[in-house]
Design a protein around this motif. Structure first.
Motif, PDB file in Angstrom:
ATOM      1  N   MET A   1      -1.063   2.846   9.244  1.00  0.00           N
ATOM      2  CA  MET A   1      -0.026   2.702   8.236  1.00  0.00           C
ATOM      3  C   MET A   1      -0.725   2.166   6.988  1.00  0.00           C
ATOM      4  O   MET A   1      -1.184   1.026   6.984  1.00  0.00           O
ATOM      5  CB  MET A   1       1.047   1.716   8.679  1.00  0.00           C
ATOM      6  CG  MET A   1       1.819   2.109   9.908  1.00  0.00           C
ATOM      7  SD  MET A   1       3.035   0.822  10.304  1.00  0.00           S
ATOM      8  CE  MET A   1       3.757   1.505  11.797  1.00  0.00           C
ATOM      9  N   GLY A   2      -0.839   2.964   5.954  1.00  0.00           N
ATOM     10  CA  GLY A   2      -1.562   2.552   4.764  1.00  0.00           C
ATOM     11  C   GLY A   2      -0.701   2.550   3.522  1.00  0.00           C
ATOM     12  O   GLY A   2       0.267   3.316   3.419  1.00  0.00           O
ATOM     13  N   LEU A   3      -1.048   1.683   2.586  1.00  0.00           N
ATOM     14  CA  LEU A   3      -0.363   1.587   1.292  1.00  0.00           C
ATOM     15  C   LEU A   3      -1.399   1.238   0.239  1.00  0.00           C
ATOM     16  O   LEU A   3      -2.243   0.368   0.448  1.00  0.00           O
ATOM     17  CB  LEU A   3       0.730   0.523   1.357  1.00  0.00           C
ATOM     18  CG  LEU A   3       1.489   0.132   0.091  1.00  0.00           C
ATOM     19  CD1 LEU A   3       2.886  -0.387   0.468  1.00  0.00           C
ATOM     20  CD2 LEU A   3       0.756  -0.948  -0.717  1.00  0.00           C
ATOM     21  N   SER A   4      -1.349   1.928  -0.899  1.00  0.00           N
ATOM     22  CA  SER A   4      -2.216   1.621  -2.034  1.00  0.00           C
ATOM     23  C   SER A   4      -1.371   1.399  -3.275  1.00  0.00           C
ATOM     24  O   SER A   4      -0.472   2.194  -3.578  1.00  0.00           O
ATOM     25  CB  SER A   4      -3.209   2.761  -2.289  1.00  0.00           C
ATOM     26  OG  SER A   4      -4.148   2.873  -1.246  1.00  0.00           O
ATOM     27  N   GLU A   5      -1.657   0.331  -3.989  1.00  0.00           N
ATOM     28  CA  GLU A   5      -0.945   0.043  -5.232  1.00  0.00           C
ATOM     29  C   GLU A   5      -1.371   1.046  -6.302  1.00  0.00           C
ATOM     30  O   GLU A   5      -2.564   1.308  -6.492  1.00  0.00           O
ATOM     31  CB  GLU A   5      -1.248  -1.377  -5.697  1.00  0.00           C
ATOM     32  CG  GLU A   5      -0.417  -1.813  -6.887  1.00  0.00           C
ATOM     33  CD  GLU A   5      -0.573  -3.278  -7.217  1.00  0.00           C
ATOM     34  OE1 GLU A   5       0.111  -3.736  -8.160  1.00  0.00           O
ATOM     35  OE2 GLU A   5      -1.372  -3.968  -6.553  1.00  0.00           O
ATOM     36  N   THR A   6      -0.386   1.607  -6.988  1.00  0.00           N
ATOM     37  CA  THR A   6      -0.652   2.646  -7.980  1.00  0.00           C
ATOM     38  C   THR A   6       0.033   2.321  -9.303  1.00  0.00           C
ATOM     39  O   THR A   6       1.020   1.586  -9.335  1.00  0.00           O
ATOM     40  CB  THR A   6      -0.143   4.023  -7.484  1.00  0.00           C
ATOM     41  OG1 THR A   6       1.258   3.922  -7.164  1.00  0.00           O
ATOM     42  CG2 THR A   6      -0.923   4.486  -6.261  1.00  0.00           C
TER      43      THR A   6
ATOM     44  N   THR B   1      -0.192   8.431   5.519  1.00  0.00           N
ATOM     45  CA  THR B   1      -0.980   7.281   5.980  1.00  0.00           C
ATOM     46  C   THR B   1      -1.536   6.444   4.828  1.00  0.00           C
ATOM     47  O   THR B   1      -2.312   5.514   5.064  1.00  0.00           O
ATOM     48  CB  THR B   1      -2.150   7.692   6.904  1.00  0.00           C
ATOM     49  OG1 THR B   1      -3.122   8.456   6.166  1.00  0.00           O
ATOM     50  CG2 THR B   1      -1.665   8.500   8.103  1.00  0.00           C
ATOM     51  N   ASN B   2      -1.131   6.738   3.604  1.00  0.00           N
ATOM     52  CA  ASN B   2      -1.624   5.979   2.443  1.00  0.00           C
ATOM     53  C   ASN B   2      -0.608   6.082   1.313  1.00  0.00           C
ATOM     54  O   ASN B   2      -0.910   6.571   0.230  1.00  0.00           O
ATOM     55  CB  ASN B   2      -2.985   6.516   1.989  1.00  0.00           C
ATOM     56  CG  ASN B   2      -3.623   5.662   0.915  1.00  0.00           C
ATOM     57  OD1 ASN B   2      -3.489   4.442   0.915  1.00  0.00           O
ATOM     58  ND2 ASN B   2      -4.325   6.291  -0.017  1.00  0.00           N
ATOM     59  N   ILE B   3       0.622   5.603   1.582  1.00  0.00           N
ATOM     60  CA  ILE B   3       1.688   5.800   0.609  1.00  0.00           C
ATOM     61  C   ILE B   3       1.348   5.099  -0.705  1.00  0.00           C
ATOM     62  O   ILE B   3       0.692   4.056  -0.726  1.00  0.00           O
ATOM     63  CB  ILE B   3       3.053   5.314   1.142  1.00  0.00           C
ATOM     64  CG1 ILE B   3       3.052   3.815   1.415  1.00  0.00           C
ATOM     65  CG2 ILE B   3       3.461   6.099   2.374  1.00  0.00           C
ATOM     66  CD1 ILE B   3       4.420   3.250   1.770  1.00  0.00           C
ATOM     67  N   ALA B   4       1.774   5.712  -1.795  1.00  0.00           N
ATOM     68  CA  ALA B   4       1.567   5.134  -3.121  1.00  0.00           C
ATOM     69  C   ALA B   4       2.701   4.165  -3.422  1.00  0.00           C
ATOM     70  O   ALA B   4       3.875   4.504  -3.262  1.00  0.00           O
ATOM     71  CB  ALA B   4       1.510   6.234  -4.173  1.00  0.00           C
ATOM     72  N   TYR B   5       2.346   2.964  -3.872  1.00  0.00           N
ATOM     73  CA  TYR B   5       3.339   1.929  -4.153  1.00  0.00           C
ATOM     74  C   TYR B   5       3.139   1.394  -5.566  1.00  0.00           C
ATOM     75  O   TYR B   5       2.061   0.886  -5.900  1.00  0.00           O
ATOM     76  CB  TYR B   5       3.231   0.773  -3.149  1.00  0.00           C
ATOM     77  CG  TYR B   5       4.125  -0.393  -3.498  1.00  0.00           C
ATOM     78  CD1 TYR B   5       5.459  -0.401  -3.095  1.00  0.00           C
ATOM     79  CD2 TYR B   5       3.654  -1.459  -4.250  1.00  0.00           C
ATOM     80  CE1 TYR B   5       6.298  -1.450  -3.444  1.00  0.00           C
ATOM     81  CE2 TYR B   5       4.483  -2.520  -4.602  1.00  0.00           C
ATOM     82  CZ  TYR B   5       5.811  -2.509  -4.201  1.00  0.00           C
ATOM     83  OH  TYR B   5       6.647  -3.533  -4.539  1.00  0.00           O
ATOM     84  N   GLY B   6       4.174   1.495  -6.386  1.00  0.00           N
ATOM     85  CA  GLY B   6       4.087   0.967  -7.743  1.00  0.00           C
ATOM     86  C   GLY B   6       5.377   0.322  -8.201  1.00  0.00           C
ATOM     87  O   GLY B   6       5.706   0.360  -9.385  1.00  0.00           O
ATOM     88  N   ASN B   7       6.112  -0.277  -7.262  1.00  0.00           N
ATOM     89  CA  ASN B   7       7.406  -0.882  -7.587  1.00  0.00           C
ATOM     90  C   ASN B   7       7.274  -2.273  -8.196  1.00  0.00           C
ATOM     91  O   ASN B   7       8.283  -2.925  -8.471  1.00  0.00           O
ATOM     92  CB  ASN B   7       8.286  -0.950  -6.331  1.00  0.00           C
ATOM     93  CG  ASN B   7       9.751  -1.116  -6.651  1.00  0.00           C
ATOM     94  OD1 ASN B   7      10.238  -0.623  -7.666  1.00  0.00           O
ATOM     95  ND2 ASN B   7      10.470  -1.821  -5.795  1.00  0.00           N
ATOM     96  N   GLN B   8       6.038  -2.732  -8.377  1.00  0.00           N
ATOM     97  CA  GLN B   8       5.761  -4.010  -9.055  1.00  0.00           C
ATOM     98  C   GLN B   8       6.456  -5.201  -8.394  1.00  0.00           C
ATOM     99  O   GLN B   8       6.857  -6.154  -9.053  1.00  0.00           O
ATOM    100  CB  GLN B   8       6.121  -3.919 -10.538  1.00  0.00           C
ATOM    101  CG  GLN B   8       5.352  -2.833 -11.268  1.00  0.00           C
ATOM    102  CD  GLN B   8       5.733  -2.705 -12.730  1.00  0.00           C
ATOM    103  OE1 GLN B   8       6.468  -3.532 -13.264  1.00  0.00           O
ATOM    104  NE2 GLN B   8       5.243  -1.664 -13.379  1.00  0.00           N
ATOM    105  N   TYR B   9       6.634  -5.077  -7.055  1.00  0.00           N
ATOM    106  CA  TYR B   9       7.125  -6.205  -6.248  1.00  0.00           C
ATOM    107  C   TYR B   9       8.522  -6.643  -6.667  1.00  0.00           C
ATOM    108  O   TYR B   9       8.862  -7.827  -6.607  1.00  0.00           O
ATOM    109  CB  TYR B   9       6.122  -7.372  -6.321  1.00  0.00           C
ATOM    110  CG  TYR B   9       4.696  -6.896  -6.106  1.00  0.00           C
ATOM    111  CD1 TYR B   9       4.235  -6.589  -4.835  1.00  0.00           C
ATOM    112  CD2 TYR B   9       3.844  -6.688  -7.187  1.00  0.00           C
ATOM    113  CE1 TYR B   9       2.940  -6.112  -4.630  1.00  0.00           C
ATOM    114  CE2 TYR B   9       2.549  -6.218  -6.991  1.00  0.00           C
ATOM    115  CZ  TYR B   9       2.111  -5.922  -5.716  1.00  0.00           C
ATOM    116  OH  TYR B   9       0.842  -5.441  -5.526  1.00  0.00           O
ATOM    117  N   LYS B  10       9.329  -5.668  -7.062  1.00  0.00           N
ATOM    118  CA  LYS B  10      10.706  -5.956  -7.450  1.00  0.00           C
ATOM    119  C   LYS B  10      11.591  -5.877  -6.207  1.00  0.00           C
ATOM    120  O   LYS B  10      12.186  -4.844  -5.908  1.00  0.00           O
ATOM    121  CB  LYS B  10      11.171  -4.969  -8.521  1.00  0.00           C
ATOM    122  CG  LYS B  10      10.394  -5.072  -9.826  1.00  0.00           C
ATOM    123  CD  LYS B  10      10.823  -3.998 -10.810  1.00  0.00           C
ATOM    124  CE  LYS B  10      10.021  -4.075 -12.099  1.00  0.00           C
ATOM    125  NZ  LYS B  10      10.356  -2.984 -13.042  1.00  0.00           N
TER     126      LYS B  10
END
Length: 534
Positions: free
Chosen positions: A284-289, A298-307
């Motif tokens: 289960m992967g996540l990369s900040e974008t 397996t490497n979802i893009a995450y850019g919700n800025q921790y909201k």
């Protein structure tokens, strides 16, 4: 600076913007006969990425099986990149690279049925994302410390924006893919699957990622940054141990524990409804974008800025949950053709509503679905023909109306039947991994499980912009006739009379009820409907 102009994305609730004057890249559409003759088996993508120059350079090797002999091979690659050399089965070969973003290889001798390889060396300045991820391409950004931060998004444009491929959702590489991304030393490149090794030479590091699972070409992307990795071992609903990894910018290192907690929270909810995490042999992967997000396998893009939101008194990240839900709906259960994109987006959005149900309860779920009903536009049918491209299929209702259709099915069938059937769609090999699906597959499954003919319902919701029409006709002071106006068979409908809420079977033939008050039809909103009173 090259710009790729188009629009589509997995992220719901954003207005469509179409920009003109540059490349209008689209994925899918009518499959070319020369490509229908190929079954893609594996991609190897090896690229050197130069963040300062904003260039890529390297090669892609495509392994494929020919279904019949041919002298013509066709692949897709954006023509803004320059091809330097092509090899067919390790032998140099001539080629043409057309304005239609097609790489055509005419072989002198006929290639037989069976396995072959094509290697294409290329490079240049890839297209810039005009409005990532909805208008995809490359983003060359910097973090708070001024270090390079690179992301790639291409759901609508397809992987052809930066590597040669067969750009159609019906054909995922059966044996997966390798990505070897070389970046300046000190930066991390993340990709799909498991990290094989990271090797540094002459001031550059090559990050080798490998997935052995089938994967959509728009998920074969990478991200580059000064990342800090956080990890935790996750135990799936079936007892398998899977690495859970988040790659956040160094400036956000302190957020790693919270992100792992929220990731695990979403995983528990998704697994409850849709079965075990699909990629248990990987991660289960996540990369900040720098863009909002995307369902990269397996490497979802995450850019919700921790909201984070509060749902049922608990912190919840809707973007993380939605993109992670696509590991089931899009990555594991994949539409054969973009025409049936609602299966990916609508059911994934229904999964978002299941998170509301789990964290805040049934009434909060019902309130959410009522909001979706009000927001449904009904400008276009959900399914707009067959063999359509990524732009032609895309409009907001594939999210909300697709999710509401699941809500309606749930009401009609009941939880004891609906949820196990939906679980079967998410877990049965007939519908998963390399076996892509269309709407008819979903209809056949629910018909078989329920013993009902649900085709009229599927047709109404997915192939028209109509709403269910209900007529209430007062025939005496306390007598009313109720009937469905535009539906050929009967459906259960909740009706409130002076005695309370009742579930009634309504159809084309009027039924008479007695009530001292005007009957209220479907007040909890299980249908998209129009009610007329006479």
């Amino acid at each position: 600076m090259h710009k790729l102009i188009r629009l589509v994305c997995c992220v719901p609730g954003v207005a469509i913007i179409v920009m003109a004057g540059a490349q209008n890249l689209r994925s899918g559409g009518v499959l070319k006969p020369e490509q229908a003759n190929m079954d893609i088996m594996h991609y190897t993508i090896a690229l050197t990425v130069e963040p300062i120059a904003q260039t890529i350079d390297g090669y892609t090797t495509i392994a494929f099986t020919l279904l019949s002999p041919t002298q013509v091979l066709l692949f897709d690659l954006w023509n803004g990149l320059t091809i330097n050399q092509v090899w067919v089965n390790s032998k140099p070969h001539t080629f043409s690279h057309t304005a239609e973003h097609t790489v055509r290889i005419d072989t002198k001798e006929q290639l037989p049925v069976g396995r072959h390889t094509v290697k294409i060396a290329y490079g240049g300045k890839p297209g810039i994302a005009e409005r990532a991820p909805w208008i995809g391409g490359f983003q060359w950004e910097k973090d708070a410390q001024g270090k390079p931060w690179v992301a790639v998004s291409c759901q609508g444009e397809g992987g052809k924006i930066f590597f040669p491929c067969k750009d159609h959702p019906s054909d995922e590489p059966n044996e997966g893919a390798d990505m070897l991304i070389t970046v300046p030393k000190g930066l991390i490149a993340t990709g799909p699957g498991l990290l094989q090794k990271a090797e540094t030479k002459k001031g550059k590091t090559t990050w080798h990622w490998k997935t052995k699972y089938p994967i959509s070409n728009y998920c074969l992307v990478f991200n580059v940054a000064d990342y800090v990795k956080g990890s935790r071992l996750y135990t799936t609903i079936s007892g398998n141990k899977v690495p859970m990894e988040v790659y956040l910018l160094r400036q956000n290192e302190g957020r790693i524990p919270k992100m792992l907690d929220l990731y695990e929270q979403s995983a528990r909810i998704q697994e409850k409804y849709f079965g075990e995490f699909p990629w248990v042999k990987e991660r289960m992967g996540l990369s900040e974008t720098p863009h909002l997000g995307m369902e990269h396998q397996t490497n979802i893009a995450y850019g919700n800025q921790y909201k984070f939101q509060q749902v049922g008194g608990k912190d919840f990240d809707w973007l993380l949950h939605h993109e992670f839900g696509h590991e089931w709906w899009a990555n594991k259960v994949t539409n054969t053709d973009w025409a049936h994109m609602w299966i990916q987006e609508g059911i994934c959005t229904f999964g978002d509503a299941m998170a509301t149900r789990e964290l805040a309860g049934e009434e909060a779920y019902l309130q959410r679905m009522r909001g979706i009903a009000l927001a449904t536009r009904n400008q276009y049918p959900i399914v707009r023909g067959e063999q359509v491209d990524s732009d032609s299929c895309y409009h907001p209702d594939i999210y909300g109306k697709g999710a509401f259709f699941m809500h309606t099915l749930r009401f009609i069938l009941g939880d004891e039947l609906f949820f196990p059937t939906l679980l079967q769609l998410a877990t049965n090999p007939q519908y998963t991994y390399e076996h892509t699906v269309v709407t008819q597959d979903v209809l056949n499954l629910f018909n078989s499980a329920s013993g009902k003919n649900l085709k009229p319902l599927f047709d109404l919701y997915l192939y028209t912009t109509q709403k269910l029409e209900v007529r209430v006709k007062q025939v005496r002071d306390t007598a009313y006739d109720l009937q469905l106006v535009n539906y050929p068979s009967s459906l259960p409908v909740e009706v409130r009379t002076h005695t309370g809420l009742q579930r009634m079977q309504l159809g084309a033939t009027p039924i008479r009820i007695n009530s001292h008050t005007m009957p209220i039809i479907d007040e909890r909103v299980f249908y998209l409907k129009k009610v007329t009173y006479e």
